[in-house]
Scaffold this motif. Structure first.
Motif, mmCIF file in Angstrom:
data_model
loop_
_atom_site.group_PDB
_atom_site.id
_atom_site.type_symbol
_atom_site.label_atom_id
_atom_site.label_comp_id
_atom_site.label_asym_id
_atom_site.label_seq_id
_atom_site.Cartn_x
_atom_site.Cartn_y
_atom_site.Cartn_z
ATOM 1 N N ASP A 164 9.117 -4.539 3.933
ATOM 2 C CA ASP A 164 8.583 -4.340 2.442
ATOM 3 C C ASP A 164 7.983 -3.082 2.155
ATOM 4 O OD1 ASP A 164 6.390 -4.757 3.825
ATOM 5 O OD2 ASP A 164 5.497 -6.092 2.697
ATOM 6 N N GLY A 165 8.178 -2.059 3.361
ATOM 7 C CA GLY A 165 7.556 -0.827 2.984
ATOM 8 C C GLY A 165 7.675 -0.102 1.817
ATOM 9 N N VAL A 166 6.643 0.824 1.341
ATOM 10 C CA VAL A 166 6.808 1.577 0.032
ATOM 11 C C VAL A 166 6.772 2.922 0.281
ATOM 12 C CG1 VAL A 166 5.436 1.779 -1.976
ATOM 13 C CG2 VAL A 166 5.603 -0.284 -0.979
ATOM 14 N N LEU A 167 7.537 3.650 -0.454
ATOM 15 C CA LEU A 167 7.397 5.247 -0.553
ATOM 16 C C LEU A 167 6.964 5.526 -2.066
ATOM 17 C CD1 LEU A 167 7.795 7.968 0.620
ATOM 18 C CD2 LEU A 167 10.151 7.821 0.041
ATOM 19 N N GLU A 168 5.878 6.097 -2.164
ATOM 20 C CA GLU A 168 5.698 6.619 -3.473
ATOM 21 C C GLU A 168 5.570 8.269 -3.635
ATOM 22 O OE1 GLU A 168 1.551 5.408 -4.927
ATOM 23 O OE2 GLU A 168 1.617 3.963 -3.417
ATOM 24 N N HIS A 198 1.345 16.565 0.547
ATOM 25 C CA HIS A 198 0.417 15.919 1.318
ATOM 26 C C HIS A 198 0.870 14.576 1.390
ATOM 27 C CE1 HIS A 198 -3.642 15.317 2.775
ATOM 28 N NE2 HIS A 198 -3.621 14.208 2.042
ATOM 29 N N TYR A 199 0.812 13.995 2.541
ATOM 30 C CA TYR A 199 1.179 12.575 2.953
ATOM 31 C C TYR A 199 -0.081 11.672 2.887
ATOM 32 C CZ TYR A 199 5.903 13.979 4.257
ATOM 33 O OH TYR A 199 7.233 14.804 4.209
ATOM 34 N N GLU A 200 -0.077 10.627 2.560
ATOM 35 C CA GLU A 200 -1.106 9.620 2.682
ATOM 36 C C GLU A 200 -0.515 8.214 3.355
ATOM 37 O OE1 GLU A 200 -4.129 8.775 -0.195
ATOM 38 O OE2 GLU A 200 -3.840 10.631 -1.070
ATOM 39 N N ASP A 201 -0.616 8.044 4.691
ATOM 40 C CA ASP A 201 0.298 7.051 5.118
ATOM 41 C C ASP A 201 -0.720 5.829 5.675
ATOM 42 O OD1 ASP A 201 2.994 8.436 5.239
ATOM 43 O OD2 ASP A 201 2.182 9.442 6.982
ATOM 44 N N GLU A 202 0.091 4.525 5.380
ATOM 45 C CA GLU A 202 -0.747 3.541 5.872
ATOM 46 C C GLU A 202 0.356 2.754 6.973
ATOM 47 O OE1 GLU A 202 -1.569 0.822 2.556
ATOM 48 O OE2 GLU A 202 -2.456 2.207 1.348
ATOM 49 N N LEU A 203 -0.229 2.470 8.112
ATOM 50 C CA LEU A 203 0.921 1.966 9.007
ATOM 51 C C LEU A 203 0.250 0.770 9.601
ATOM 52 C CD1 LEU A 203 0.443 5.308 9.633
ATOM 53 C CD2 LEU A 203 2.322 4.930 11.035
ATOM 54 N N THR A 204 1.271 -0.211 10.090
ATOM 55 C CA THR A 204 0.896 -1.531 10.845
ATOM 56 C C THR A 204 1.483 -1.519 11.892
ATOM 57 O OG1 THR A 204 0.445 -3.744 10.150
ATOM 58 C CG2 THR A 204 2.395 -2.800 9.512
ATOM 59 N N ARG A 205 1.110 -2.324 12.913
ATOM 60 C CA ARG A 205 1.854 -2.505 14.195
ATOM 61 C C ARG A 205 2.593 -3.737 14.002
ATOM 62 N NH1 ARG A 205 0.350 -3.478 19.994
ATOM 63 N NH2 ARG A 205 -1.458 -4.398 19.364
ATOM 64 N N VAL A 206 3.699 -3.925 14.170
ATOM 65 C CA VAL A 206 4.638 -5.391 14.204
ATOM 66 C C VAL A 206 5.172 -5.297 15.536
ATOM 67 C CG1 VAL A 206 6.707 -6.108 13.060
ATOM 68 C CG2 VAL A 206 5.129 -4.870 11.620
ATOM 69 N N ASP A 207 4.904 -6.588 16.279
ATOM 70 C CA ASP A 207 5.651 -6.655 17.524
ATOM 71 C C ASP A 207 5.540 -5.400 18.403
ATOM 72 O OD1 ASP A 207 6.441 -9.336 16.610
ATOM 73 O OD2 ASP A 207 8.102 -8.615 15.811
ATOM 74 N N LEU A 243 5.405 2.269 9.282
ATOM 75 C CA LEU A 243 4.980 2.772 7.953
ATOM 76 C C LEU A 243 4.929 1.418 7.164
ATOM 77 C CD1 LEU A 243 6.573 6.076 7.745
ATOM 78 C CD2 LEU A 243 4.117 5.578 7.313
ATOM 79 N N ARG A 244 3.964 1.308 6.510
ATOM 80 C CA ARG A 244 3.846 0.172 5.438
ATOM 81 C C ARG A 244 3.680 1.029 4.299
ATOM 82 N NH1 ARG A 244 -0.632 -2.896 6.544
ATOM 83 N NH2 ARG A 244 -1.900 -1.342 5.411
ATOM 84 N N ARG A 245 3.082 2.028 3.965
ATOM 85 C CA ARG A 245 3.247 2.819 2.611
ATOM 86 C C ARG A 245 3.030 4.135 2.990
ATOM 87 N NH1 ARG A 245 2.165 1.688 -2.633
ATOM 88 N NH2 ARG A 245 1.756 -0.377 -2.040
ATOM 89 N N ARG A 246 3.884 5.132 2.266
ATOM 90 C CA ARG A 246 3.719 6.602 2.298
ATOM 91 C C ARG A 246 3.561 6.922 0.764
ATOM 92 N NH1 ARG A 246 6.735 11.021 5.752
ATOM 93 N NH2 ARG A 246 5.031 10.628 7.046
#
Length: 133
Positions: free
Chosen positions: A40-44, A110-119, A124-127
């Protein structure tokens, strides 16, 4: 509070995802880029509706596949928050393309990244990308 070794491990994982994304994007390897996002990752991007999910991301990055040599120089990455399964980071980016007169900077941003660890894998969850004018 996380140990220094855990903080270093998180920072290395975050930087690895950002670097892998950059190299795959500059080489036009769409499937590799998409695999770095959660389902469900998002790129803005400025001026457009957010792209969400692998199908939307795949279509966008396929459309952006390089037609001439390009290079995203991502630098000054700072992990702004870190947990064992969640992290945020900010980076500066300069986008260069090679034309008839050589390499030239096309965009700085500029990038603002949100990451999550899956398995066990950082994704990346959101950039959110912003451009500097």
């Amino acid at each position: 509070m996380m140990s220094e070794s855990t903080q270093a491990w998180v920072a290395a994982g975050v930087r690895s995802v950002i670097g892998a994304h950059t190299q795959a994007q500059d080489a036009g390897r769409t499937d590799e880029i998409v695999a770095l996002y959660t389902p469900d990752g998002v790129l803005e991007l400025p001026g457009t509706e957010p792209l969400q999910g692998h199908d939307a991301l795949r279509a966008a990055f396929k459309g952006w596949a390089p037609e001439k040599p390009q290079l995203h120089l991502v630098t000054n990455t700072v992990v702004t928050s870190a947990g064992e399964d969640e992290a945020t980071a900010t980076s500066d980016v300069a986008f260069l393309q090679r034309g008839e007169s050589g390499w030239a900077v096309q965009v700085v941003g500029h990038y603002e990244d949100e990451l999550t660890r899956v398995d066990g894998t950082w994704l990346l969850r959101r950039r959110k990308t912003t451009y500097q004018v």
